[in-house]
Scaffold this motif. Structure first.
Motif, PDB file in Angstrom:
ATOM      1  N   GLY A  93       6.383  -8.231  -1.565  1.00 40.68           N
ATOM      2  CA  GLY A  93       6.760  -7.487  -0.774  1.00 40.68           C
ATOM      3  C   GLY A  93       6.448  -5.990  -0.851  1.00 40.68           C
ATOM      4  N   GLU A  94       6.868  -5.129  -0.432  1.00 42.60           N
ATOM      5  CA  GLU A  94       6.570  -3.589  -0.587  1.00 42.60           C
ATOM      6  C   GLU A  94       7.079  -3.199  -1.817  1.00 42.60           C
ATOM      7  N   GLU A  95       8.431  -3.598  -2.442  1.00 42.39           N
ATOM      8  CA  GLU A  95       8.703  -3.023  -3.701  1.00 42.39           C
ATOM      9  C   GLU A  95       7.901  -3.715  -4.665  1.00 42.39           C
ATOM     10  N   GLU A  96       7.748  -4.802  -4.503  1.00 44.72           N
ATOM     11  CA  GLU A  96       6.748  -5.574  -5.648  1.00 44.72           C
ATOM     12  C   GLU A  96       5.306  -4.866  -5.836  1.00 44.72           C
ATOM     13  N   VAL A  97       4.771  -4.439  -4.678  1.00 45.42           N
ATOM     14  CA  VAL A  97       3.737  -3.868  -4.705  1.00 45.42           C
ATOM     15  C   VAL A  97       3.831  -2.436  -5.280  1.00 45.42           C
ATOM     16  N   PHE A  98       4.829  -1.824  -4.947  1.00 39.07           N
ATOM     17  CA  PHE A  98       4.865  -0.473  -5.440  1.00 39.07           C
ATOM     18  C   PHE A  98       4.993  -0.488  -7.034  1.00 39.07           C
ATOM     19  N   SER A  99       5.639  -1.546  -7.514  1.00 37.89           N
ATOM     20  CA  SER A  99       6.163  -1.671  -8.919  1.00 37.89           C
ATOM     21  C   SER A  99       4.644  -1.959  -9.711  1.00 37.89           C
ATOM     22  N   ARG A 100       3.480  -2.295  -8.823  1.00 33.10           N
ATOM     23  CA  ARG A 100       2.328  -2.530  -9.543  1.00 33.10           C
ATOM     24  C   ARG A 100       1.310  -1.524  -9.398  1.00 33.10           C
ATOM     25  N   MET A 101       1.854  -0.411  -8.840  1.00 35.99           N
ATOM     26  CA  MET A 101       0.791   0.790  -8.607  1.00 35.99           C
ATOM     27  C   MET A 101       0.344   1.524  -9.735  1.00 35.99           C
ATOM     28  N   PRO A 102       1.356   1.582 -10.708  1.00 37.66           N
ATOM     29  CA  PRO A 102       0.528   2.255 -12.056  1.00 37.66           C
ATOM     30  C   PRO A 102      -0.421   1.606 -12.524  1.00 37.66           C
ATOM     31  N   LEU A 103      -0.466   0.205 -12.660  1.00 39.45           N
ATOM     32  CA  LEU A 103      -1.596  -0.459 -13.127  1.00 39.45           C
ATOM     33  C   LEU A 103      -2.723  -0.343 -12.375  1.00 39.45           C
ATOM     34  N   VAL A 104      -2.623  -0.268 -10.654  1.00 36.44           N
ATOM     35  CA  VAL A 104      -3.603  -0.304 -10.038  1.00 36.44           C
ATOM     36  C   VAL A 104      -4.462   1.093 -10.259  1.00 36.44           C
ATOM     37  N   LEU A 105      -3.467   2.115 -10.406  1.00 35.33           N
ATOM     38  CA  LEU A 105      -4.040   3.559 -10.440  1.00 35.33           C
ATOM     39  C   LEU A 105      -4.851   3.456 -11.965  1.00 35.33           C
ATOM     40  N   GLN A 106      -4.231   2.977 -12.836  1.00 40.74           N
ATOM     41  CA  GLN A 106      -5.003   3.055 -14.322  1.00 40.74           C
ATOM     42  C   GLN A 106      -6.298   2.384 -14.037  1.00 40.74           C
ATOM     43  N   ARG A 107      -6.391   1.403 -13.366  1.00 42.61           N
ATOM     44  CA  ARG A 107      -7.655   0.631 -13.206  1.00 42.61           C
ATOM     45  C   ARG A 107      -8.606   1.355 -12.474  1.00 42.61           C
ATOM     46  N   VAL A 108      -8.326   2.145 -11.525  1.00 44.60           N
ATOM     47  CA  VAL A 108      -9.237   2.950 -10.812  1.00 44.60           C
ATOM     48  C   VAL A 108      -9.752   4.185 -11.656  1.00 44.60           C
ATOM     49  N   ALA A 164       1.110  11.213   2.486  1.00 42.48           N
ATOM     50  CA  ALA A 164       0.546  10.361   1.534  1.00 42.48           C
ATOM     51  C   ALA A 164       0.712  10.451  -0.034  1.00 42.48           C
ATOM     52  N   ARG A 165       0.680   9.494  -0.546  1.00 42.24           N
ATOM     53  CA  ARG A 165       1.105   9.696  -2.023  1.00 42.24           C
ATOM     54  C   ARG A 165      -0.007   8.579  -2.823  1.00 42.24           C
ATOM     55  N   CYS A 166       0.114   9.032  -4.405  1.00 37.26           N
ATOM     56  CA  CYS A 166      -1.124   8.344  -5.071  1.00 37.26           C
ATOM     57  C   CYS A 166      -0.894   6.751  -4.987  1.00 37.26           C
ATOM     58  N   GLY A 167      -1.950   6.114  -4.680  1.00 39.97           N
ATOM     59  CA  GLY A 167      -2.196   4.804  -4.296  1.00 39.97           C
ATOM     60  C   GLY A 167      -2.451   4.556  -3.028  1.00 39.97           C
ATOM     61  N   MET A 183      -9.111   6.180  -2.642  1.00 40.81           N
ATOM     62  CA  MET A 183      -7.692   5.945  -2.960  1.00 40.81           C
ATOM     63  C   MET A 183      -7.183   7.418  -3.552  1.00 40.81           C
ATOM     64  N   VAL A 184      -5.985   7.855  -3.014  1.00 44.51           N
ATOM     65  CA  VAL A 184      -5.397   9.086  -3.565  1.00 44.51           C
ATOM     66  C   VAL A 184      -5.066   8.714  -4.916  1.00 44.51           C
ATOM     67  N   THR A 185      -5.620   9.733  -5.860  1.00 39.15           N
ATOM     68  CA  THR A 185      -5.330   9.576  -7.014  1.00 39.15           C
ATOM     69  C   THR A 185      -4.529  10.852  -7.723  1.00 39.15           C
ATOM     70  N   GLU A 186      -4.263  11.691  -6.827  1.00 41.76           N
ATOM     71  CA  GLU A 186      -3.562  13.089  -7.132  1.00 41.76           C
ATOM     72  C   GLU A 186      -3.321  13.938  -6.185  1.00 41.76           C
TER      73      GLU A 186
END
Length: 244
Positions: A93-108, A164-167, A183-186
């Motif tokens: 769900g949305e909350e779980e995806v949001f919790s993984r966004m720091p890793l997504v952004l780090q990978r980018v 719009a926000r990062c990710g 992807m928005v990164t900043e």
């Protein structure tokens, strides 16, 4: 003849594999990493009948994102083997995806630090295409999104550009089709906010690889080109769970 989904034998790749956009296996469609699962849609005998040159190629559907493409041949044990355990999609769900966004952004961010060039069909790295970078970043965090830019556009939740926000993903194209994504990164605090995005772009209009641009028609020719083609923003709030 296409096989019914319930009757498809499931396979797993035992090495990273290039996949194609037709039975001729001339144009690259995507890449699949070792461990990904797939099912056969059209077997080689049927593919050969539909091809002008004949082929051992099989049309397959990747299990994680439902992407359809072509594998050169099925009977190569160094490439794939029957899966002993079927792939199981699990809903996020949305909350779980949001919790993984720091890793997504780090990978980018990490992808942009490596030597790379734009590669049509690239999803494994270091060379990636635009939507391949997005899928690679999310899948590494356990979130599967569709493969192509237009599919990612349809899959995401629309977001007003002012929110719009990062990710979040930014989509580009024309009146007929979405053909690029970043992807928005900043988000730079300004009035209005300035969005910095990371994307993999080609040599003709872009940076021939992964780079960062600002979503505005400024002096930079690459940034200005994509700003003129900007369509909308979208947010990933789930992963692929649908079965075809």
């Amino acid at each position: 003849k296409r096989k019914g989904t319930s009757k498809m034998t499931e396979y797993v790749f035992v090495e990273d594999t290039t996949l194609f956009d037709s039975s001729e296996c001339g144009g690259v469609a995507t890449q699949a990493s070792k461990g990904r699962h797939f099912k056969v849609i059209i077997e080689h005998s049927c593919a050969a009948e539909s091809s002008a040159v004949g082929s051992d190629a099989v049309q397959i559907r990747l299990c994680e994102d439902n992407y359809e493409c072509w594998l050169e041949r099925l009977d190569n044990p160094t490439v794939c083997e029957p899966a002993t355990t079927p792939y199981q999609k699990s809903a996020l769900g949305e909350e779980e995806v949001f919790s993984r966004m720091p890793l997504v952004l780090q990978r980018v961010s990490d992808a942009g630090q490596k030597d790379n060039v734009y590669l049509w069909g690239g999803t494994l790295g270091p060379d990636l295409d635009c939507s391949g970078l997005m899928q690679w970043a999310f899948s590494g965090a356990g979130v599967w999104i569709p493969r192509d830019a237009y599919q990612q556009h349809e899959f995401t939740q629309p977001v007003p550009i002012a929110e719009a926000r990062c990710g979040d993903l930014l989509f580009f194209g024309d009146a007929t089709k979405v053909d690029h994504v970043g992807m928005v990164t900043e988000v730079v605090d300004a009035a209005p906010p300035r969005l910095v995005y990371t994307h993999s772009s080609g040599a003709k209009y872009g940076r021939n690889g992964i780079g960062r641009d600002v979503l505005e028609e400024g002096d930079d020719p690459v940034g200005a080109h994509y700003a003129r083609r900007f369509l909308s923003a979208g947010r990933v709030v789930r992963n692929v769970t649908e079965e075809p």
